[in-house]
Design an enzyme around this catalytic site. Sequence first.
Site, PDB file in Angstrom:
ATOM      1  N   LEU A  49      39.553  35.379  48.846  1.00  0.00           N
ATOM      2  CA  LEU A  49      39.630  36.524  47.950  1.00  0.00           C
ATOM      3  C   LEU A  49      39.489  37.784  48.786  1.00  0.00           C
ATOM      4  O   LEU A  49      38.812  37.778  49.819  1.00  0.00           O
ATOM      5  CB  LEU A  49      38.498  36.487  46.907  1.00  0.00           C
ATOM      6  CG  LEU A  49      38.495  35.351  45.889  1.00  0.00           C
ATOM      7  CD1 LEU A  49      37.221  35.421  45.035  1.00  0.00           C
ATOM      8  CD2 LEU A  49      39.729  35.381  45.006  1.00  0.00           C
ATOM      9  N   ASP A  50      40.123  38.871  48.345  1.00  0.00           N
ATOM     10  CA  ASP A  50      39.948  40.147  49.025  1.00  0.00           C
ATOM     11  C   ASP A  50      38.473  40.533  49.032  1.00  0.00           C
ATOM     12  O   ASP A  50      37.713  40.153  48.141  1.00  0.00           O
ATOM     13  CB  ASP A  50      40.750  41.255  48.329  1.00  0.00           C
ATOM     14  CG  ASP A  50      42.253  41.034  48.416  1.00  0.00           C
ATOM     15  OD1 ASP A  50      42.691  40.277  49.291  1.00  0.00           O
ATOM     16  OD2 ASP A  50      42.982  41.619  47.590  1.00  0.00           O
ATOM     17  N   LYS A  51      38.091  41.327  50.025  1.00  0.00           N
ATOM     18  CA  LYS A  51      36.680  41.698  50.180  1.00  0.00           C
ATOM     19  C   LYS A  51      36.087  42.286  48.900  1.00  0.00           C
ATOM     20  O   LYS A  51      34.982  41.933  48.496  1.00  0.00           O
ATOM     21  CB  LYS A  51      36.519  42.702  51.314  1.00  0.00           C
ATOM     22  CG  LYS A  51      35.063  43.120  51.540  1.00  0.00           C
ATOM     23  CD  LYS A  51      34.928  44.330  52.449  1.00  0.00           C
ATOM     24  CE  LYS A  51      35.263  43.990  53.868  1.00  0.00           C
ATOM     25  NZ  LYS A  51      34.977  45.127  54.785  1.00  0.00           N
TER      26      LYS A  51
END
Length: 239
Positions: free
Chosen positions: A92-94
């Site tokens: 997942l994106d940060k």
Amino acid sequence: MDKAYKLLSLQEKISHKKAKSLIDDGRISVNGKKITIARAELAKNSIFDIAPITKPQIIFEDENILAINKPPFVESYALAKMFAPWVLLHRLDKETSGVILLVIENSPFHIQAKMAFKKQAVYKEYQAITDGIIAEACEINKPILTFKGTHAKSKISKDGLNATTLIKPLKIIGKKTLLEIIIKTGRTHQIRVHLQSIGHPIVGDSLYGGSNAKRLMLHAHKIALLGYEFIAKASDDFL
């Protein structure tokens, strides 16, 4: 006026390097607006808010799989280090929160799970708050091309890979919309790029034109594969 990182350094009594890192991580805001440029000029009396990093919560664990509710501002790779010897099944994106799955590397289940992702046999449901009012459900089918350097960025392009995103409005919040989102493919920044492409970027998405907020308003709500199903409730700051 002075540079944001210098003012933050003074307020928090931290080094310039640490202040720049906090801004680059998307954790710093002033008056509810995220600061994205460390060298931005701000008033000297600016008061900075630092978004806390909450502890990742275990949703489920057995011999095959570990499901975690990932907080925002934590890199997926950093999460994997916290739960070694488990390894990431996906990322997942940060700034995206929600369900993320880890497995035992090269185990029979890991091999099966990778094949399920490859065959698009994994159910992935997200929630997002977008700018503007989206009144009806729709399907977005637009190819996505990704450029990977220091930081990845994607765009809609006929030269890209096919990508399909289903969106359904759940609630209108002023001039914003809470969406249920199901993705059938998993391209880099797929949801963010697709929503930008229809004129409704995600709130807090400074990379793709969303209005300013303390965080990216994107949450991985549910994922299901190989007989497993996991749900992560969004934190109070999301809704």
